[in-house]
Design a protein around this motif. Structure first.
Motif, mmCIF file in Angstrom:
data_model
loop_
_atom_site.group_PDB
_atom_site.id
_atom_site.type_symbol
_atom_site.label_atom_id
_atom_site.label_comp_id
_atom_site.label_asym_id
_atom_site.label_seq_id
_atom_site.Cartn_x
_atom_site.Cartn_y
_atom_site.Cartn_z
ATOM 1 N N ALA A 1 -30.899 -30.903 -3.618
ATOM 2 C CA ALA A 1 -31.336 -29.750 -2.829
ATOM 3 C C ALA A 1 -31.831 -30.203 -1.451
ATOM 4 C CB ALA A 1 -32.434 -28.980 -3.568
ATOM 5 N N GLY B 1 -31.073 -25.056 0.176
ATOM 6 C CA GLY B 1 -31.811 -26.242 -0.252
ATOM 7 C C GLY B 1 -33.307 -26.069 -0.114
ATOM 8 N N TRP C 1 -30.277 -29.305 2.367
ATOM 9 C CA TRP C 1 -31.089 -28.979 3.532
ATOM 10 C C TRP C 1 -30.708 -29.900 4.704
ATOM 11 C CZ3 TRP C 1 -36.689 -31.037 4.090
ATOM 12 C CH2 TRP C 1 -37.261 -30.579 5.278
ATOM 13 N N LEU D 1 -34.792 -23.909 -2.816
ATOM 14 C CA LEU D 1 -34.824 -24.549 -4.133
ATOM 15 C C LEU D 1 -35.869 -25.658 -4.245
ATOM 16 C CD1 LEU D 1 -31.006 -24.720 -4.903
ATOM 17 C CD2 LEU D 1 -32.709 -23.191 -5.927
#
Length: 149
Positions: free
Chosen positions: A40, A70, A44, A73
């Motif tokens: 995640a 991302g 990002w 999460l």
């Protein structure tokens, strides 16, 4: 490539390596969660890289939305990891992911999370926070504090 995009690329590549390594070497559920957390963060970073090199507003909006998949999460996966690692009650996990799905939906399918961008530092487009974006930041901070406590 500017420093913003370079940091995104560096973050993405290093976190993919850590995520894949964690998942391959996983022996417990917490190890898998750690690997997914790294992936995640990598998503990002990938979004940040493309935000930094985008020259078009609509392309930047797309990559901001990808990056925030991302980012959204991250606190939920981190909290789940902490709960799993410490062997705490797992009743909170399902409602947390429900909240994550809400923010993902708002991010991807509406303009209520990311709407307006402005060109900053003569290099890239940066978002102007909306009400739901600010609400997410509060949830993010509260989850990180809860996880550390």
């Amino acid at each position: 490539m500017n420093i913003f995009s370079f940091t995104g690329l560096l973050m993405s590549v290093s976190c993919v390596a850590l995520g894949v390594f964690s998942i391959i070497r996983a022996e417990k559920k917490a190890h898998y969660l750690c690997g997914i957390f790294f992936l995640a963060v990598s998503l990002w970073g990938l979004g940040v890289y493309y935000i930094g090199i985008s020259k078009d507003v609509s392309e930047s909006v797309f990559w901001w939305k990808v990056a925030y998949i991302g980012v959204i999460l991250i606190p939920f996966l981190f909290t789940h990891f902490v709960i799993e690692f410490l062997g705490l009650k797992k009743a909170i996990i399902l409602p947390l992911y429900g909240l994550a799905i809400f923010f993902l939906y708002v991010n991807l399918l509406t303009n209520l999370f990311i709407d307006k961008l402005r060109f900053v530092f003569g290099q890239f487009y940066y978002l102007t926070p909306s009400f739901l974006y600010n609400a997410f930041v509060v949830v993010f901070i509260l989850l990180i504090i809860y996880s550390h406590a």
